[in-house]
Design a protein around this motif. Structure first.
Motif, mmCIF file in Angstrom:
data_model
loop_
_atom_site.group_PDB
_atom_site.id
_atom_site.type_symbol
_atom_site.label_atom_id
_atom_site.label_comp_id
_atom_site.label_asym_id
_atom_site.label_seq_id
_atom_site.Cartn_x
_atom_site.Cartn_y
_atom_site.Cartn_z
ATOM 1 N N ARG A 63 0.852 -1.189 0.000
ATOM 2 C CA ARG A 63 0.000 0.000 0.000
ATOM 3 C C ARG A 63 0.889 1.241 0.000
ATOM 4 O O ARG A 63 2.079 1.179 0.323
ATOM 5 N N ARG A 64 0.285 2.358 -0.325
ATOM 6 C CA ARG A 64 1.023 3.617 -0.435
ATOM 7 C C ARG A 64 0.820 4.433 0.855
ATOM 8 O O ARG A 64 -0.319 4.713 1.247
ATOM 9 N N VAL A 65 1.918 4.798 1.512
ATOM 10 C CA VAL A 65 1.846 5.637 2.715
ATOM 11 C C VAL A 65 2.116 7.088 2.297
ATOM 12 O O VAL A 65 3.056 7.356 1.535
ATOM 13 N N LEU A 66 1.281 7.991 2.780
ATOM 14 C CA LEU A 66 1.463 9.406 2.418
ATOM 15 C C LEU A 66 2.586 10.025 3.250
ATOM 16 O O LEU A 66 2.700 9.750 4.449
ATOM 17 N N VAL A 67 3.374 10.880 2.595
ATOM 18 C CA VAL A 67 4.453 11.572 3.302
ATOM 19 C C VAL A 67 4.052 13.035 3.481
ATOM 20 O O VAL A 67 3.817 13.761 2.518
ATOM 21 N N ASN B 2 1.533 -1.058 11.796
ATOM 22 C CA ASN B 2 0.225 -1.254 12.421
ATOM 23 C C ASN B 2 -0.872 -0.482 11.708
ATOM 24 O O ASN B 2 -1.937 -0.251 12.272
ATOM 25 N N GLY B 3 -0.612 -0.066 10.490
ATOM 26 C CA GLY B 3 -1.684 0.460 9.645
ATOM 27 C C GLY B 3 -1.743 1.953 9.455
ATOM 28 O O GLY B 3 -2.688 2.446 8.822
ATOM 29 N N ALA B 4 -0.769 2.730 9.973
ATOM 30 C CA ALA B 4 -0.822 4.187 9.742
ATOM 31 C C ALA B 4 -0.744 4.459 8.237
ATOM 32 O O ALA B 4 0.007 3.800 7.517
ATOM 33 N N GLY B 5 -1.491 5.463 7.784
ATOM 34 C CA GLY B 5 -1.560 5.751 6.353
ATOM 35 C C GLY B 5 -0.806 7.012 5.967
ATOM 36 O O GLY B 5 -0.659 7.315 4.782
ATOM 37 N N GLN B 6 -0.366 7.778 6.951
ATOM 38 C CA GLN B 6 0.411 8.998 6.660
ATOM 39 C C GLN B 6 1.501 9.115 7.722
ATOM 40 O O GLN B 6 1.268 8.827 8.897
ATOM 41 N N VAL B 7 2.684 9.535 7.288
ATOM 42 C CA VAL B 7 3.763 9.729 8.242
ATOM 43 C C VAL B 7 4.256 11.165 8.132
ATOM 44 O O VAL B 7 4.457 11.680 7.031
ATOM 45 N N GLU B 8 4.381 11.823 9.289
ATOM 46 C CA GLU B 8 4.849 13.215 9.284
ATOM 47 C C GLU B 8 6.337 13.221 9.623
ATOM 48 O O GLU B 8 6.781 12.556 10.563
ATOM 49 N N CYS B 9 7.104 13.977 8.859
ATOM 50 C CA CYS B 9 8.550 13.911 9.024
ATOM 51 C C CYS B 9 9.197 15.176 8.468
ATOM 52 O O CYS B 9 8.510 16.027 7.888
ATOM 53 N N THR B 10 10.507 15.272 8.661
ATOM 54 C CA THR B 10 11.235 16.447 8.168
ATOM 55 C C THR B 10 12.533 16.012 7.493
ATOM 56 O O THR B 10 13.092 14.965 7.818
ATOM 57 N N ALA C 47 13.891 3.239 4.572
ATOM 58 C CA ALA C 47 13.566 1.984 5.282
ATOM 59 C C ALA C 47 12.471 1.244 4.511
ATOM 60 O O ALA C 47 12.563 0.028 4.287
ATOM 61 N N LEU C 48 11.451 1.987 4.072
ATOM 62 C CA LEU C 48 10.361 1.328 3.336
ATOM 63 C C LEU C 48 10.859 0.787 2.002
ATOM 64 O O LEU C 48 10.467 -0.298 1.563
ATOM 65 N N LYS C 49 11.753 1.541 1.373
ATOM 66 C CA LYS C 49 12.245 1.109 0.059
ATOM 67 C C LYS C 49 13.195 -0.088 0.190
ATOM 68 O O LYS C 49 13.213 -0.974 -0.661
ATOM 69 N N THR C 50 13.989 -0.101 1.248
ATOM 70 C CA THR C 50 15.003 -1.153 1.398
ATOM 71 C C THR C 50 14.398 -2.464 1.900
ATOM 72 O O THR C 50 14.918 -3.537 1.621
ATOM 73 N N THR D 81 4.895 1.550 0.356
ATOM 74 C CA THR D 81 5.819 2.427 -0.388
ATOM 75 C C THR D 81 5.405 3.875 -0.148
ATOM 76 O O THR D 81 4.336 4.145 0.405
ATOM 77 N N THR D 82 6.266 4.790 -0.608
ATOM 78 C CA THR D 82 5.907 6.216 -0.579
ATOM 79 C C THR D 82 6.055 6.757 -1.994
ATOM 80 O O THR D 82 6.597 6.072 -2.867
#
Ligand code: KIV
Ligand code: ZN
Length: 500
Positions: free
Chosen positions: A3-7, A220-228, A247-250, A258-259
């Motif tokens: 699935r696609r996680v939003l950045v 555990n199912g989060a659909g968006q990750v907040e980061c800098t 990490a997701l790509k590797t 994926t993002t």
């Protein structure tokens, strides 16, 4: 199924608000454009109610940067939400991000309020924001330290009131991965309408666990990750965008997520932020540190030469760290130069290309081989250049073990020149004092890497010269020019005595 996680990138808000990382409008727009190129889904461009400058930068990013959703932050009060909407409404895809704290310590000590009152305020704020904007994110500040039953009630009510994204911050970086993953699982299991919103996480790095906690949340199912970018942010920072994305790509089979991040843009984005703020990343920082792909020990070097996969889990190319190749030289024409800039992803005006080309030719006289990295540095200096209010015309210093350090400085402002002299603890101190006497400003030298503070505003600047005193004075003037560029109301001069 993958699935696609939003950045959701908050470099320009949570990152920018931390000491030493403030940026002016042009710098924010440049970084915003690069974030769009990097492929983030959401850019949190600032906190519009915080100041007129913040408002203007969120509005300009909303106008100028195309691609990602543009979000602004607002406390759960109508005045903040109105101001936020006024700034973000110019975006093709605007978002209002409103927040209120839900932990007892915040409810009691910060607000002197009750859980019921805070729940009511959260509902009102989301409803109000939804009346203005179809995309509303609600954050329960200090969610991790909140009572989880209460938190679930707030989340359910916020979704019912119209929130389209629910963000769960670990505001003080207190969680460990198993617990934080457990919180996300709990919310997904207990909140009946959770499927009507994107579930987001926002982790701080006080215990060095922001990325680990974000990854546990994704598992555990989060659909968006907040980061800098580079993990900058309040105190020890936020989850680092590049670490989460790589990490997701590797480990695709592990995360099944994926993002949309174009990872080849990571190095350039990281370096752009460093060149804007003047603050380097630690050499051993994962993904973007100077040593991240360097192999020092003989055994490692031998292994890498035989097969890079022996000691490399990612290729340098995958994060845009190319073995620099020769691109242009002194015989290259303007057309090839501007084409190369386009390929590198820079959008420059005709005037900027012309001026960058002159500097490129100067560089060719000094350096035989010009690499993409040189071009990037040159263009970033061009884009980020602030108007020069004060320039160095002449400098003379005397110092020694028996002499009183003395400096005479001549500065240029427009057509005029100004001269003054001062004594100090050393030649640099004397030169700075002479500059202060002319400009009427007074900076304190914080570190020798040239980070100075004017009142409560910290600015970083660099300059290069083989003369340490001259280099320091040039960097100090660059800081003064940045200060003047970012505070338009400030008078450009304290009129020192004119040069003879
Ligand atoms: O850390 C935090 O809780 C925040 C919120 C405003 C999202 O930055
Ligand atoms: Zn935060």
């Amino acid at each position: 199924m993958t699935r696609r996680v939003l950045v959701f990138d908050t470099t320009l808000r949570d990152g920018e608000q931390s000491p030493g990382f403030s940026m002016n409008l042009a710098e924010k727009i440049t970084l915003g454009r690069q974030l769009a190129r990097l492929g983030v889904d959401v850019i949190e461009a600032g906190f519009p109610v915080a100041s007129d400058g913040d408002f203007a930068s969120v509005r300009e990013i909303a106008r100028e940067v195309r691609g990602p959703v543009i979000a602004g932050l607002a406390r759960a009060v109508p005045a903040d939400i109105d101001r936020c909407w006024d700034a973000v409404r110019h975006a093709a895809r605007p978002r209002i991000h409103t927040f209120i704290a839900t932990s007892d310590i915040h409810i009691e000590k910060k607000f002197g309020s009750t859980r019921d009152e805070i729940l009511a305020r959260a509902i009102e704020a989301v409803r109000y924001a939804r009346g203005l904007c179809p995309d509303v994110e609600f954050s329960a500040e200090d969610a991790f330290r909140s009572d989880w039953d209460y938190l679930c009630r707030v989340v359910e009510a916020a979704i019912a009131a119209g929130a389209t994204t629910i963000n769960i911050p670990d505001t003080v970086g207190y969680a460990i991965p198993s617990e934080f993953g457990g919180l996300i699982r709990t919310i997904r299991e207990r909140v009946p309408n959770i499927d009507r919103a994107v579930l987001s996480v926002h982790c701080h790095n006080d215990l060095g666990l922001a990325v680990a906690n974000s990854l546990a949340a994704i598992q555990n199912g989060a659909g968006q990750v907040e980061c800098t970018v580079n993990g900058i942010g309040e105190r020890a920072g936020n989850a680092s965008l590049e670490e989460v994305a790589m990490a997701l790509k590797t480990r695709p089979a592990l995360f099944l997520a994926t993002t949309g991040v174009r990872t080849e843009e990571i190095t350039r984005t990281s370096r752009l932020l460093v060149s804007i703020t003047g603050i380097d990343v630690q050499p051993n920082k994962a993904i973007v540190g100077r040593n991240a792909f360097a192999h020092e020990s003989g055994i490692h070097q031998d292994g890498v030469l035989k097969d890079a996969r022996t000691y490399e889990i990612m290729t340098p190319e995958s994060v845009g760290l190319t073995t620099a190749h020769l691109v242009l030289g002194k015989h290259s024409g303007r057309h090839a130069f501007s084409k190369r800039l386009e390929t590198l992803g820079y959008e420059l005006t005709k005037e900027q290309v012309a001026s960058a080309f002159v500097r490129f030719k100067d560089l060719c006289d000094k350096k035989k081989e010009i690499f993409d990295e040189d071009l990037a540095a040159l263009v970033e200096e061009e884009i980020l250049a602030v108007p020069e209010v004060w320039g160095l015309e002449q400098l003379q210093t005397t110092s020694g073990t028996r002499a009183i350090p003395t400096a005479t400085v001549v500065l240029r402002r427009g057509e005029e020149t100004f001269q003054d002299s001062a004594t100090g603890d050393g030649p640099v101190d004397a030169a700075y004092k002479a500059v202060d006497r002319i400009t009427g400003l007074s900076g304190r030298l914080l570190t020798y890497a040239i980070k100075v503070a004017f009142e409560d505003r910290e600015l970083a600047a660099r300059a290069a010269s083989t003369d340490i005193v001259e280099s320091s004075v040039r960097a100090y003037l660059a800081a003064i020019n940045r200060l003047l560029a970012s505070t338009p109301g400030r008078p450009p001069a304290g009129d020192g005595p004119a040069a003879p």
